[in-house]
Scaffold this motif. Structure first.
Motif, PDB file in Angstrom:
ATOM      1  N   LEU A   1       0.817  -1.214   0.000  1.00 21.08           N
ATOM      2  CA  LEU A   1       0.000   0.000   0.000  1.00 21.08           C
ATOM      3  C   LEU A   1       0.849   1.261   0.000  1.00 21.08           C
ATOM      4  CD1 LEU A   1      -2.980  -0.854   2.381  1.00 21.08           C
ATOM      5  CD2 LEU A   1      -2.762  -1.202  -0.081  1.00 21.08           C
ATOM      6  N   HIS A   2       1.965   1.267   0.746  1.00 19.52           N
ATOM      7  CA  HIS A   2       2.825   2.449   0.787  1.00 19.52           C
ATOM      8  C   HIS A   2       3.405   2.746  -0.592  1.00 19.52           C
ATOM      9  CE1 HIS A   2       2.351   2.385   5.053  1.00 19.52           C
ATOM     10  NE2 HIS A   2       3.053   1.280   5.231  1.00 19.52           N
TER      11      HIS A   2
ATOM     12  N   ASP B   1      -3.845   8.590  -0.830  1.00 17.65           N
ATOM     13  CA  ASP B   1      -3.836   7.658   0.294  1.00 17.65           C
ATOM     14  C   ASP B   1      -4.773   6.484   0.035  1.00 17.65           C
ATOM     15  OD1 ASP B   1      -2.065   9.267   1.634  1.00 17.65           O
ATOM     16  OD2 ASP B   1      -3.574  10.201   2.919  1.00 17.65           O
TER      17      ASP B   1
ATOM     18  N   HIS C   1      -1.271  -3.990   4.878  1.00 19.18           N
ATOM     19  CA  HIS C   1      -1.114  -2.840   5.762  1.00 19.18           C
ATOM     20  C   HIS C   1      -2.447  -2.195   6.153  1.00 19.18           C
ATOM     21  CE1 HIS C   1       3.122  -2.908   4.161  1.00 19.18           C
ATOM     22  NE2 HIS C   1       3.328  -2.779   5.460  1.00 19.18           N
ATOM     23  N   LEU C   2      -3.554  -2.717   5.638  1.00 16.09           N
ATOM     24  CA  LEU C   2      -4.847  -2.234   6.105  1.00 16.09           C
ATOM     25  C   LEU C   2      -5.093  -2.756   7.530  1.00 16.09           C
ATOM     26  CD1 LEU C   2      -7.233  -2.623   3.028  1.00 16.09           C
ATOM     27  CD2 LEU C   2      -6.145  -0.545   3.868  1.00 16.09           C
ATOM     28  N   ALA C   3      -5.960  -2.085   8.256  1.00 14.90           N
ATOM     29  CA  ALA C   3      -6.131  -2.391   9.671  1.00 14.90           C
ATOM     30  C   ALA C   3      -6.767  -3.757   9.918  1.00 14.90           C
ATOM     31  CB  ALA C   3      -6.969  -1.292  10.335  1.00 14.90           C
TER      32      ALA C   3
ATOM     33  N   ARG D   1      -6.828   3.739   2.141  1.00 12.79           N
ATOM     34  CA  ARG D   1      -7.264   3.434   3.504  1.00 12.79           C
ATOM     35  C   ARG D   1      -8.317   2.320   3.567  1.00 12.79           C
ATOM     36  NH1 ARG D   1      -5.315   7.619   6.585  1.00 12.79           N
ATOM     37  NH2 ARG D   1      -4.857   9.574   5.479  1.00 12.79           N
ATOM     38  N   SER D   2      -8.762   1.847   2.415  1.00 10.73           N
ATOM     39  CA  SER D   2      -9.836   0.859   2.389  1.00 10.73           C
ATOM     40  C   SER D   2      -9.712   0.013   1.131  1.00 10.73           C
ATOM     41  CB  SER D   2     -11.193   1.557   2.408  1.00 10.73           C
ATOM     42  OG  SER D   2     -11.372   2.301   1.202  1.00 10.73           O
TER      43      SER D   2
ATOM     44  N   ASP E   1     -10.526   1.995  -1.881  1.00  9.95           N
ATOM     45  CA  ASP E   1      -9.357   2.773  -2.291  1.00  9.95           C
ATOM     46  C   ASP E   1      -8.381   1.905  -3.065  1.00  9.95           C
ATOM     47  OD1 ASP E   1     -10.295   5.076  -1.068  1.00  9.95           O
ATOM     48  OD2 ASP E   1      -9.104   4.820   0.749  1.00  9.95           O
TER      49      ASP E   1
ATOM     50  N   GLN F   1       0.701   4.004  -3.006  1.00 12.80           N
ATOM     51  CA  GLN F   1       0.373   5.409  -2.785  1.00 12.80           C
ATOM     52  C   GLN F   1       1.332   6.323  -3.537  1.00 12.80           C
ATOM     53  OE1 GLN F   1      -1.725   5.093   1.642  1.00 12.80           O
ATOM     54  NE2 GLN F   1       0.418   5.704   1.486  1.00 12.80           N
TER      55      GLN F   1
END
Length: 263
Positions: A138-139, A148, A176-178, A150-151, A154, A142
């Motif tokens: 994800l980083h 960004d 890396h998502l929560a 975040r989901s 996204d 981006q």
């Protein structure tokens, strides 16, 4: 036996880079070969130095491999300079290489920057066009898409931007998502690979391991979707083994199928 080549940096602690790739190749049933383009001083706590190999030496390594044991697939990992990127692309195009998996390594798992600013443009303009699939986290995504993530929605938007901007199949890793470890394969259409999130802080070399497993599977003749699914299952198993080495984010047990961690 099918063969695969890794072109990447060396990790002195054995958890990422060339060392992880060769272990992943072996665990997934192909004969592994390597071209080292940089030597890093690193361990589970961070990266303390990156030392590039001269371009002519990188080219010589590639030539030596292709003139003797032509690889069925190639994984490209960390490449820290525009000059080395150009050298790699030149030689791979010369040999009309197939099944190229590009792990868009820009930062290490520990957060240390591995790719110089001038090399990012070279990565996207020189290596992306010859890759069959890229595997950003994800980083990194981006940086490539410019917003960004975040989901999962996204992720879809980012993958679509990257695919259309660079005309390359994208495996966008969602680790890396929560609340999820789902990955998205995007080639104009969405294919999701779901996995239970594993509570394991030891993730050193996960990106290297996944991308090299994909390359191994492509070398064995799998299509991209099947190769990604098999590689995803493999890395999930390696994380579930819960190996715990080092003082920081430790490595995976690449050989968990053969030598499981004795908990």
């Amino acid at each position: 036996m099918k063969t695969a080549l890794t072109i990447a940096g060396s990790d002195s602690s054995g958890g990422a880079g060339i060392q992880a790739d060769l272990k992943s190749f072996a665990a997934n049933g192909v004969f592994g070969m390597s071209v080292i383009n940089s030597v890093t001083s690193q361990n589970t706590t961070g990266v303390f130095g990156v030392y590039d190999i001269p371009c002519d030496v990188v080219a010589s390594q590639i030539d030596a491999v292709f003139k003797d044991i032509f690889p069925d697939a190639v994984k490209i990992g960390m490449v820290s300079s525009a000059e080395i990127i150009s050298t790699i692309a030149d030689r791979l195009k010369y040999y009309n290489t197939k099944n190229i998996v590009l792990d868009t390594v820009m930062v290490s798992t520990s957060g240390c920057k591995l790719l110089r600013d001038d090399a990012i443009d070279a990565l996207t303009s020189v290596l992306f066009p010859i890759a069959d699939i890229i595997t950003p986290n994800l980083h990194e995504a981006q940086i490539l898409c410019g917003f960004d993530i975040r989901s999962e929605s996204d992720m879809v938007r980012a993958a679509d931007v990257i695919y259309n901007k660079y005309n390359v199949t994208v495996l966008l890793k969602g680790g890396h998502l929560a609340n999820t470890s789902n990955d998205l394969l995007y080639d104009g259409n969405e294919t999701w690979f779901e996995a239970v999130r594993i509570d394991n802080p030891n993730t050193h070399g996960t990106g290297c391991t996944l991308s090299s497993a994909i390359a191994a599977n492509l070398a064995k003749g799998m299509d991209i979707k099947t190769a990604v699914k098999s590689a995803k299952d493999y890395i999930t198993g390696a994380l579930s083994d819960m190996l715990d080495l080092g003082k920081g984010s430790g490595p995976l047990n690449h050989m968990y199928k053969f030598y499981p961690n004795k908990k």
